[in-house]
Write a protein that holds these residues in place. Structure first.
Motif, PDB file in Angstrom:
ATOM      1  N   PHE A 507     -12.760  -6.676  -8.158  1.00 58.18           N
ATOM      2  CA  PHE A 507     -13.971  -6.807  -8.960  1.00 58.18           C
ATOM      3  C   PHE A 507     -15.151  -6.325  -8.111  1.00 58.18           C
ATOM      4  N   ILE A 508     -15.836  -5.278  -8.572  1.00 58.84           N
ATOM      5  CA  ILE A 508     -16.937  -4.678  -7.829  1.00 58.84           C
ATOM      6  C   ILE A 508     -18.244  -4.930  -8.583  1.00 58.84           C
ATOM      7  N   THR A 509     -19.253  -5.431  -7.858  1.00 59.01           N
ATOM      8  CA  THR A 509     -20.525  -5.749  -8.507  1.00 59.01           C
ATOM      9  C   THR A 509     -21.700  -4.990  -7.924  1.00 59.01           C
ATOM     10  N   SER A 510     -21.506  -4.233  -6.847  1.00 55.56           N
ATOM     11  CA  SER A 510     -22.633  -3.553  -6.205  1.00 55.56           C
ATOM     12  C   SER A 510     -22.286  -2.090  -5.972  1.00 55.56           C
ATOM     13  N   ASP A 511     -23.065  -1.451  -5.118  1.00 59.63           N
ATOM     14  CA  ASP A 511     -22.842  -0.038  -4.821  1.00 59.63           C
ATOM     15  C   ASP A 511     -21.936   0.148  -3.606  1.00 59.63           C
ATOM     16  N   PHE A 512     -21.128  -0.873  -3.281  1.00 53.69           N
ATOM     17  CA  PHE A 512     -20.223  -0.764  -2.146  1.00 53.69           C
ATOM     18  C   PHE A 512     -19.310   0.453  -2.322  1.00 53.69           C
ATOM     19  N   THR A 513     -19.142   1.231  -1.230  1.00 49.47           N
ATOM     20  CA  THR A 513     -18.428   2.510  -1.324  1.00 49.47           C
ATOM     21  C   THR A 513     -17.054   2.491  -0.677  1.00 49.47           C
ATOM     22  N   GLY A 514     -16.530   1.327  -0.348  1.00 47.35           N
ATOM     23  CA  GLY A 514     -15.252   1.284   0.344  1.00 47.35           C
ATOM     24  C   GLY A 514     -14.050   1.160  -0.556  1.00 47.35           C
ATOM     25  N   SER A 515     -14.144   1.668  -1.794  1.00 48.99           N
ATOM     26  CA  SER A 515     -13.071   1.461  -2.764  1.00 48.99           C
ATOM     27  C   SER A 515     -11.764   2.128  -2.364  1.00 48.99           C
ATOM     28  N   HIS A 516     -11.822   3.059  -1.417  1.00 48.15           N
ATOM     29  CA  HIS A 516     -10.610   3.757  -1.003  1.00 48.15           C
ATOM     30  C   HIS A 516      -9.633   2.849  -0.261  1.00 48.15           C
ATOM     31  N   SER A 517     -10.055   1.679   0.197  1.00 49.60           N
ATOM     32  CA  SER A 517      -9.199   0.870   1.061  1.00 49.60           C
ATOM     33  C   SER A 517      -8.746  -0.442   0.424  1.00 49.60           C
ATOM     34  N   TRP A 518      -8.799  -0.530  -0.889  1.00 47.82           N
ATOM     35  CA  TRP A 518      -8.363  -1.761  -1.548  1.00 47.82           C
ATOM     36  C   TRP A 518      -6.843  -1.876  -1.526  1.00 47.82           C
ATOM     37  N   LEU A 519      -6.362  -3.082  -1.265  1.00 53.47           N
ATOM     38  CA  LEU A 519      -4.937  -3.374  -1.333  1.00 53.47           C
ATOM     39  C   LEU A 519      -4.769  -4.728  -1.995  1.00 53.47           C
ATOM     40  N   ALA A 520      -3.994  -4.760  -3.062  1.00 52.45           N
ATOM     41  CA  ALA A 520      -3.838  -5.985  -3.843  1.00 52.45           C
ATOM     42  C   ALA A 520      -3.118  -7.063  -3.042  1.00 52.45           C
ATOM     43  N   PRO A 521      -3.656  -8.290  -3.003  1.00 52.55           N
ATOM     44  CA  PRO A 521      -2.933  -9.406  -2.376  1.00 52.55           C
ATOM     45  C   PRO A 521      -1.574  -9.601  -3.034  1.00 52.55           C
ATOM     46  N   VAL A 522      -0.560  -9.853  -2.218  1.00 53.76           N
ATOM     47  CA  VAL A 522       0.799  -9.930  -2.741  1.00 53.76           C
ATOM     48  C   VAL A 522       1.565 -11.082  -2.093  1.00 53.76           C
ATOM     49  N   VAL A 523       2.345 -11.777  -2.902  1.00 56.39           N
ATOM     50  CA  VAL A 523       3.278 -12.795  -2.417  1.00 56.39           C
ATOM     51  C   VAL A 523       4.678 -12.202  -2.529  1.00 56.39           C
ATOM     52  N   ILE A 524       5.426 -12.269  -1.436  1.00 46.37           N
ATOM     53  CA  ILE A 524       6.749 -11.642  -1.384  1.00 46.37           C
ATOM     54  C   ILE A 524       7.797 -12.702  -1.072  1.00 46.37           C
ATOM     55  N   ILE A 525       8.805 -12.798  -1.916  1.00 46.94           N
ATOM     56  CA  ILE A 525       9.944 -13.677  -1.626  1.00 46.94           C
ATOM     57  C   ILE A 525      11.000 -12.846  -0.915  1.00 46.94           C
ATOM     58  N   CYS A 526      11.345 -13.259   0.295  1.00 45.83           N
ATOM     59  CA  CYS A 526      12.286 -12.481   1.103  1.00 45.83           C
ATOM     60  C   CYS A 526      13.422 -13.375   1.582  1.00 45.83           C
ATOM     61  N   PRO A 527      14.633 -13.173   1.079  1.00 43.20           N
ATOM     62  CA  PRO A 527      15.761 -14.026   1.483  1.00 43.20           C
ATOM     63  C   PRO A 527      16.365 -13.653   2.836  1.00 43.20           C
ATOM     64  N   ASP A 528      16.057 -12.476   3.355  1.00 44.80           N
ATOM     65  CA  ASP A 528      16.661 -11.998   4.601  1.00 44.80           C
ATOM     66  C   ASP A 528      15.658 -12.119   5.748  1.00 44.80           C
ATOM     67  N   PRO A 529      15.866 -13.056   6.681  1.00 43.28           N
ATOM     68  CA  PRO A 529      14.887 -13.243   7.768  1.00 43.28           C
ATOM     69  C   PRO A 529      14.843 -12.089   8.757  1.00 43.28           C
ATOM     70  N   GLY A 530      15.790 -11.181   8.693  1.00 44.37           N
ATOM     71  CA  GLY A 530      15.799 -10.062   9.620  1.00 44.37           C
ATOM     72  C   GLY A 530      15.021  -8.861   9.159  1.00 44.37           C
ATOM     73  N   LEU A 531      14.514  -8.867   7.921  1.00 47.80           N
ATOM     74  CA  LEU A 531      13.809  -7.702   7.405  1.00 47.80           C
ATOM     75  C   LEU A 531      12.455  -7.525   8.092  1.00 47.80           C
ATOM     76  N   GLU A 532      12.021  -6.281   8.099  1.00 49.28           N
ATOM     77  CA  GLU A 532      10.753  -5.915   8.743  1.00 49.28           C
ATOM     78  C   GLU A 532       9.584  -6.727   8.200  1.00 49.28           C
ATOM     79  N   ILE A 533       9.539  -6.972   6.885  1.00 49.19           N
ATOM     80  CA  ILE A 533       8.418  -7.680   6.283  1.00 49.19           C
ATOM     81  C   ILE A 533       8.301  -9.102   6.822  1.00 49.19           C
ATOM     82  N   VAL A 534       9.412  -9.678   7.280  1.00 52.01           N
ATOM     83  CA  VAL A 534       9.405 -11.006   7.885  1.00 52.01           C
ATOM     84  C   VAL A 534       9.080 -10.923   9.370  1.00 52.01           C
ATOM     85  N   GLN A 535       9.667  -9.973  10.050  1.00 54.11           N
ATOM     86  CA  GLN A 535       9.608  -9.925  11.501  1.00 54.11           C
ATOM     87  C   GLN A 535       8.314  -9.338  12.054  1.00 54.11           C
ATOM     88  N   GLU A 536       7.627  -8.517  11.267  1.00 49.36           N
ATOM     89  CA  GLU A 536       6.439  -7.830  11.759  1.00 49.36           C
ATOM     90  C   GLU A 536       5.155  -8.477  11.244  1.00 49.36           C
TER      91      GLU A 536
END
Length: 633
Positions: A507-536
């Motif tokens: 949600f943008i309300t001003s003249d902020f120009t950094g729209s190129h770097s938006w990344l949606a917050p995400v919740v990830i369910i990961c059953p494998d503790p060895g995966l990169e998303i868990v370990q890094e």
């Protein structure tokens, strides 16, 4: 006028499944594969030559290297899946494939000479072994050599740091793959403001000369100078917060909080130094503390006021002078802090700024006047600094991030846990070292906690960092956004489930120009503790959810990553709390609170790969910024 495009070739070394399958590979295999694939596609697009080099082991005859035979190790056996590269890195028609049995590919330089190339870009594994050998071969043959630092990996990061220093001192170029592709394929020169070597020599010499005078000043004088910063910081809090929002995307709410807490921290450090413990002495023995002289301070962009001042203030109160290298993203904020110190009457040589990227940091650490080093950065940067400090016998303090977990148990207040964890994970876009990266929940309450996490996260404000109500802003840059997004996409391909509580558009309300770097917050369910998303450590708006069968499993998951900065437990059980406090492997432990945030003047330091040397803040400041000297009278 366009710059001429230089001729170059790409050499990919040992990008094979057996090597890439190592759990201790750094960077993680997913990063190496993605960045090497980016380079490979770029070179193909520009019709530039590519050479693939692979280790090929045969059983008859047995051509393994001596140490592999000793260890009964069969790796990259011809015809096996481990011998093959990932599909995205396989050769195509017209690209040369060379096989080798040891570190070197005997015909590599000979094959390269068939192409009209004076420059070679190398990516692959292992950086300290076969990649190193390829660099040596090309360097000795007269080529200008470039190494893609994010597309090369190793299981021995300290050896990599030594290798990199050795090569860079001889003119080999290390840089991210995108930077090198732009330079070698599009003729774009490296950019950015950087302190040149003659200026750096002058800064270091001036700091050393003034250190001899500064250490003789009394503590009251030093404390007075430090305290002069407090009121100007408070008066400039709003302006500095706005500058942070514009330049690094930090919501003004947190920027203003950071500046005000920095002022509070200076007061706390000053109070503590006034009551320094006098070392023990008697008629024969005197034990005293002496400053190091010149302290090198290297700081990140995410807390560009608080983290630097948390190092600078105790350093100067202990009698040292400071050379400070801020992250390039926060360089203008560093200049503002420098200007404030000048306005407050700080002598010019007491605190000086060294500008630039990692190359400027390496140049700073090479200065002979440096007496100690403190850094807050990534684990990779920590290894580089550790190698320099070990070689030079310099005191070293490092805060290297965290992959922090909160355990939520069956007796917990789930509403409270969800509220605290969502805030800890997503506020400031997850761009802080104490962010709640993981949540470990008993399987019986998994669904209910997930429902509440989504609900609490959905209620958070994501958007314009100039809006005082915003809690989640943009990523600091498109590069960082893409890095985290690719990690999430790899997790999805590996079978993880994702939930986006706030959708895909801020949600943008001003003249902020950094729209190129938006990344949606995400919740990830990961059953494998060895995966990169868990370990890094993602360092972005990503919360990974893991389920535990029982308490022992929960503790194993909590401790099952390389870092150990912070951990939390949500429970009312005295027995579980005692067990958690006894078994959790982290420097900061919290009960019924998120892992994020910390008080201004208590010890702050991580275990395992999260830190090295004494913790920051509290009484340990004196331990790091001074050294003990025993005098026999």
């Amino acid at each position: 006028m366009d710059l001429p495009v230089p001729a170059s070739m790409l050499v990919l070394v040992d990008l094979q499944n057996d090597f890439l399958g190592r759990a201790d590979l750094r960077p993680a295999a997913g990063v190496i594969i993605e960045r090497a694939g980016f380079l490979l596609n770029a070179y193909r697009h520009h019709a530039m030559p590519v050479i693939h080099v692979r280790t090929t082991v045969t059983k008859d005859p047995d051509n393994r290297m001596a140490h592999w035979r000793r260890d009964d190790r069969w790796t990259c056996v011809e015809g096996s899946d481990g011998h093959s590269p990932p599909p995205s890195l396989r050769e195509i028609e017209g690209e040369k494939l060379l096989h080798k049995q040891g570190f070197a590919a005997p015909r590599l330089v000979e094959e390269a000479r068939a192409h009209a190339s004076s420059k070679v870009l190398i990516a692959g594994v292992m950086t300290h072994a076969c990649v190193r050998q390829a660099v040596l071969d090309f360097f000795q043959a007269g080529y200008e050599v470039f190494v893609a630092e994010d597309a090369t990996g190793s299981d021995d990061p300290l050896h990599v740091a030594s290798t990199r220093r050795f090569f860079e001192e001889r003119g080999v170029h290390f840089a991210p793959s995108a930077t090198l592709a732009a330079r070698l394929l599009e003729g774009k020169p490296p950019g950015g403001r950087m302190t040149d070597k003659p200026t750096l020599r002058t800064l270091s010499s001036d700091a050393s000369d003034f250190a001899r005078e500064w250490r003789r000043t009394d503590l009251a004088h030093r404390t007075g100078l430090a305290m002069r910063l407090v009121q100007p910081l408070r008066e400039r809090a709003e302006a500095l917060a706005r500058q942070m929002a514009v330049e690094i995307g930090k919501p003004v709410h947190f920027g203003q909080m950071e500046v005000l807490r920095s002022a509070e921290m200076i007061e706390a450090i000053a109070r503590r130094f006034v009551h320094l413990e006098t070392p023990a002495e008697n008629a024969v023995i005197k034990v005293r503390r002496k400053p190091h002289g010149v302290v090198a301070i290297i700081t990140p962009w995410n807390n560009p006021v608080y983290i630097p001042l948390g190092k600078i203030i105790p350093a100067i109160l202990a009698g040292n002078t400071v050379l400070w290298k801020p992250a390039p993203e926060a360089a203008s904020i560093a200049r503002e802090i420098m200007a404030l110190t000048r306005q407050c009457g700080w002598p010019p040589a007491l605190l000086q700024v060294v500008e630039g990227d990692a190359h400027a940091g390496r140049a700073l650490l090479s200065q002979p006047e440096i007496g100690a080093v403190t850094i807050t950065a990534s684990s990779g940067a920590g290894y580089e600094v550790a190698e320099v400090c070990a070689r030079r016998h310099l005191p070293f303090q490092a805060e290297l991030g965290g992959n922090n977990a909160a355990i939520v148990w069956r007796d917990a207040d789930l509403n409270l846990a969800a509220e605290k964890i969502a805030a800890g994970a997503f506020e400031m876009t997850g761009q802080r070292c104490t962010a709640n990266r993981r949540v470990i929940v008993h399987e019986s309450i998994m669904e209910e906690l997930m429902r509440l996490l989504i609900e609490k996260a959905a209620a958070m404000s994501w958007g314009d960092p100039l809006d005082p109500n915003t809690r989640i802003g943009p990523m600091v840059s498109a590069t960082q956004r893409d890095r985290v997004d690719l990690l999430v996409q790899r997790a999805i391909r590996e079978g993880c489930s994702t939930f986006y509580p706030l959708g895909q558009q801020p949600f943008i309300t001003s003249d902020f120009t950094g729209s190129h770097s938006w990344l949606a917050p995400v919740v990830i369910i990961c059953p494998d503790p060895g995966l990169e998303i868990v370990q890094e450590e993602t360092f972005g708006p990503v919360l990974v959810v893991q389920t535990a069968r029982d308490w022992e499993h929960a503790l194993a998951l909590c401790n099952g990553v390389s870092q150990g900065l912070a951990a939390a437990l949500f429970s009312t059980s005295a027995d579980l709390i005692r067990s958690f406090l006894d078994e959790a492997q982290a420097g900061i432990l919290k009960i019924n609170a998120s892992t994020s945030d910390a008080m201004v003047d208590v010890p702050f330091g991580g275990w395992k790969a999260s830190g090295s040397g004494p913790p920051e803040h509290g009484s340990h400041d004196l331990d790091f910024f001074t050294r003990i000297q025993t005098v026999y009278l």
